[in-house]
Design an enzyme around this catalytic site. Structure first.
Site, PDB file in Angstrom:
ATOM      1  N   LYS A 157      -6.293   2.449   9.287  1.00  0.00           N
ATOM      2  CA  LYS A 157      -5.336   3.565   8.757  1.00  0.00           C
ATOM      3  C   LYS A 157      -5.793   4.862   8.845  1.00  0.00           C
ATOM      4  CE  LYS A 157      -3.047   0.847   5.021  1.00  0.00           C
ATOM      5  NZ  LYS A 157      -3.138   0.637   3.804  1.00  0.00           N
TER       6      LYS A 157
ATOM      7  N   SER B 196       0.742  -1.060   0.005  1.00  0.00           N
ATOM      8  CA  SER B 196      -0.177   0.004  -0.001  1.00  0.00           C
ATOM      9  C   SER B 196       0.721   1.289  -0.047  1.00  0.00           C
ATOM     10  CB  SER B 196      -1.045  -0.088   1.098  1.00  0.00           C
ATOM     11  OG  SER B 196      -0.237  -0.073   2.499  1.00  0.00           O
TER      12      SER B 196
END
Ligand code: ADP
Length: 777
Positions: free
Chosen positions: A720, A677
């Site tokens: 996140k 990511s």
């Protein structure tokens, strides 16, 4: 040697033989024999002694005795009670029976001395003698008898006849064999016969010895044990412990009688109790059996707690003990509802996945409370050996049952809620498959007949409600995952943490330290300060610790300064906990070149992932440092290629790959990070550094990038964004494909942070580079 015929009184001997030069002691009772002695004593004490063919014949006639006997001298005799005589005679020479004379009161015989035939050849004679000597010594040695004198005597004997007779008399052979030896006139033949007899006797002695050793070993082992046992009994009596063992056995038998057990289990226990009876209590084996019996009889074979299936009560308990966690609570209520309908429902295995400290363990405990079941927890982190789950075989020294069986024994009921913590941390690189054992435990088809190696009988685990926890699903094998229903428990927002702290953690800690109502008050600013400045975590474990620490310090202060009560505010917190560990707005509030905030997600929750890029003169090297995994390295290379291919778009010098070195660094690398990511972050940082343009400090991003610049979706968006929110980020650029996940993001976060979904990397750059949006739009 006399050759003429002599008339001598005769004594028939039963079962004995006499050889010349030998002394023989025997008792006589037959009248005729006593008379024979008397007659001999009246003359020259000579008597003819000859063996009966059958020792049982009472009044032998001529046909009942052999032909050859021995002329002897009576050396001594004495009267014994009951008209018996004990006689000592010495053999003189062999003699043949010529005429048998049965007089009324006595038997006499006409006898003639037998002539013997010696070996003429000296060497031959010596050869025979040596062989005979060796064999006889061999025999004596084997027979284990000490006859040194006899051996010396024999070695000195020069007369072969005497030599043979000494050996013949000595050998423990039957009377008829001895008779044969007496009758052989040729010395050579006699020696040969003796050699044959000795050889056979040696074999016999060998076999006898072997047998006797075996028997002796057996007898002595059992005798030894017997004596030890007897001694032990006496000692125990002395110590007043006489009946201890008996009581123990009776106790086992009583317990066995009280439990309803499957037939094979009962048989097995009976077998072990009997074995214990035989072996006794004090041997090592005995104590192994006792431990085994204690374990197997201590298992909750039929003990069940009654389930409380009242849904309202369950909801109440769950809410009372935990804030939020709606998914988990709902799932549990559902389970109870179904259980209410069908008693035979197979327990589904729930797997709670989430970062540490979010309440996975404690909600499992609440499940037990709401159901009214017992709770037992076992951590699987680092379990390496299958035996830890399934036990060691009893034959191992120090064998113990596996954790499941131990836990059930300890908890005492067959249907507890059993929490298998950290199922993702089971060690995989070890012999014996721990996962296989777990599969068996968790599989409702198999766990009815779970067999622990130690107890070695089947135990039904199907009544246990298993709940597992994990930080991440990545390390759990597919088959194991297939058996579980995964419920994600994510990290908390500041707001949620505040609520948890206020409603649950503070009261819990107060109760733990027995603080009276109103004695210590923790106000809102205090809690918010602890949450924002002293902890930065997904869960609330550290928060709980800090609260506990603050409350402990207040208690000390109350006692030391004799205060009645204390109100804890943000200043008191600072006083108690020292300087702040984090500032709420930790972000460096300055737009920089080549510095981008990425977002990462690990088993410990979400985290920010700052990426720094430096560009220097050089020859096109790409250098990567920091704790990067392989996937991230690949991502960096793909990003580098993308930048090279799209130089024009961002005003970057086309030749940079020839004359510039690029260094990508990921600081704060305490936790190794990997995953796909960070692609967009690295491209953004590279473009910023190569084109010398600043990045907005308040923007964070996450997403993978392809060579053509497409932005691909990522996982863990909620975690996140929680991390970004904690850091004070204002904007998060996310892959378009993750837009659907925004529904799970708590409102407080959505109110504070702007999420920008993008499909292409150009859009990332447009939103991240300072001044870009004006140019772009
Ligand atoms: P985990 O098992 O997920 O690592 P724990 O269950 O050990 O976390 O939780 C740590 C502490 O936080 C426990 O004291 C627990 O009661 C508390 N806690 C966590 N989440 C909540 C919640 N939602 N409501 C109340 N207390 C919570």
């Amino acid at each position: 040697m006399e050759n003429q015929i002599m008339k001598l009184p005769l004594i028939p001997l039963r079962g004995l033989s006499i050889f010349p030069h030998m002394a023989l002691n025997f008792d006589i009772g037959r009248k005729k024999s006593i008379e024979a002695i008397n007659r001999a004593m009246d003359e020259d004490q000579k008597i003819f002694i000859i063996s009966q063919r059958e020792s049982t014949t009472e009044n032998p006639t001529e046909k009942d005795i052999y032909n050859v006997g021995c002329v002897c001298t009576i050396k001594q005799f004495m009267k014994l009670p009951g008209n018996h005589l004990r006689v000592l005679v010495e053999g003189e020479y062999r003699a043949k029976l010529v005429k048998y004379l049965d007089e009324d009161d006595c038997i006499s015989a006409e006898v003639e001395a037998v002539e013997e035939l010696d070996i003429e050849d000296k060497t031959e004679s010596e050869g025979y003698k040596n062989s005979l000597n060796d064999m006889f010594i061999n025999y004596l040695e084997l027979a284990g008898e000490e006859f040194k004198d006899l051996i010396v005597e024999l070695e000195e004997e020069e007369d072969n006849s005497v030599y043979c007779d000494v050996i013949s008399a000595f050998l423990p052979v039957k009377a008829d064999v001895k008779q044969e030896l007496l009758e052989i006139t040729s010395i050579k033949e006699r020696m040969e016969k003796l050699l044959v007899i000795l050889k056979k006797e040696i074999e016999v002695v060998k076999v006898e010895k072997l047998i006797s050793n075996k028997v002796k070993a057996r007898v002595s082992a059992s005798q030894k044990e017997y004596y030890l046992r007897e001694q032990l009994k006496v000692i125990q009596e002395e110590l007043g412990e006489e009946d201890e063992f008996g009581r123990e056995i009776a106790n086992y038998e009583k317990k066995l009688g009280q439990i309803k057990l499957p037939k094979d289990v009962k048989t097995k226990i009976e077998f072990e109790i009997n074995r214990l009876k035989n072996i006794g209590p004090s041997s090592q084996e005995g104590s192994v059996i006792k431990t085994y019996l204690d374990t197997i009889l201590g298992m909750p074979w039929n003990k069940l707690t009654k389930d409380n299936l009242d849904l309202t009560n369950a909801r109440k308990v769950l809410d009372e003990e935990h804030y939020g966690l709606e998914d988990v609570k709902e799932r549990i209520i559902e389970y109870l509802a179904v259980r209410k309908m069908s008693k035979s429902l197979k327990s589904p295995i729930v797997c709670l996945v989430g970062p540490p400290g979010v309440g996975k363990t404690s909600i499992a405990k609440s499940v037990a409370n709401s159901l009214g079941r017992k709770f037992v927890r076992m951590s699987l982190g680092g379990v390496k050996d299958e035996a830890e789950i399934r036990g060691h075989r009893k034959t191992y020294v120090g064998a113990i049952p596996g954790r499941i069986v131990s836990a059930l024994k300890e908890v005492g009921y067959k249907n507890p809620v059993c929490l298998l913590d950290e199922i993702d941390k089971v060690s995989k690189d070890y012999k014996g498959n721990v996962e296989d054992a777990l599969l068996e435990v968790l599989d409702s088809e198999q766990n009815k007949t779970f067999r622990d190696h130690y107890i070695d009988v089947e135990f039904d685990l199907s009544k246990v409600l298993f709940i597992t926890t994990a930080n991440t699903l990545d390390t759990i094998s597919r088959p194991l995952l297939d058996r579980m229903e995964v419920i994600e428990v994510s990290g908390y927002t500041t707001e949620e943490k505040y609520e948890i702290a206020k409603k649950y953690l503070v009261p819990k800690v107060m109760k733990e330290y027995s603080v009276e109502d109103g004695q210590i008050i923790v106000n809102e600013s205090a809690l918010r300060t602890i949450i924002d400045r002293y902890t930065r975590e997904s869960g609330v474990r550290n928060l709980e610790r800090k609260i506990a620490s603050v409350i402990r310090k207040s208690i000390t202060e109350i006692i030391e300064s004799n205060k009645k009560k204390i109100t804890i505010n943000s200043l008191t917190v600072k006083k108690y906990l020292g300087s702040e560990l984090y500032s709420y707005d930790d972000l460096d509030k300055e737009d920089k070149i080549g510095v981008v905030t990425g977002l990462a997600w690990t088993g410990y929750g979400g985290d920010t992932l700052p990426v720094e890029v430096a560009v220097m003169d050089g020859d096109g090297k790409l250098q990567l440092t920091g704790q990067l995994g392989d996937v991230m390295k690949e991502s960096a290379k793909a990003g580098y290629s993308y930048v090279r291919a799209h130089c024009d778009m961002y005003g970057i010098d086309k030749e940079f790959y020839k004359n510039k070195d690029i260094h990508i660094h990921i600081p704060e690398g305490a936790i190794p990070k990997d995953g796909p990511s960070a692609g967009v972050t690295m491209v953004t940082a590279m473009v910023s550094a190569l084109s010398n343009r600043k990045i907005k400090y308040s923007v964070a991003m996450t997403g993978e990038v392809t060579l053509t610049g497409r932005v691909l979706p990522i996982g863990g968006l909620k975690e996140k964004s929680l991390a970004a929110y904690r850091m004070g980020i204002k904007t998060i650029i996310i892959p378009k494909a993750n837009e659907k996940d925004l529904k799970d993001i708590p409102k407080v976060i959505k109110n504070r942070i702007k999420f920008i979904p993008v499909e292409k990397i150009e859009d990332v750059l447009k939103n991240a580079l300072v001044g870009e949006e004006k140019n772009g739009n």
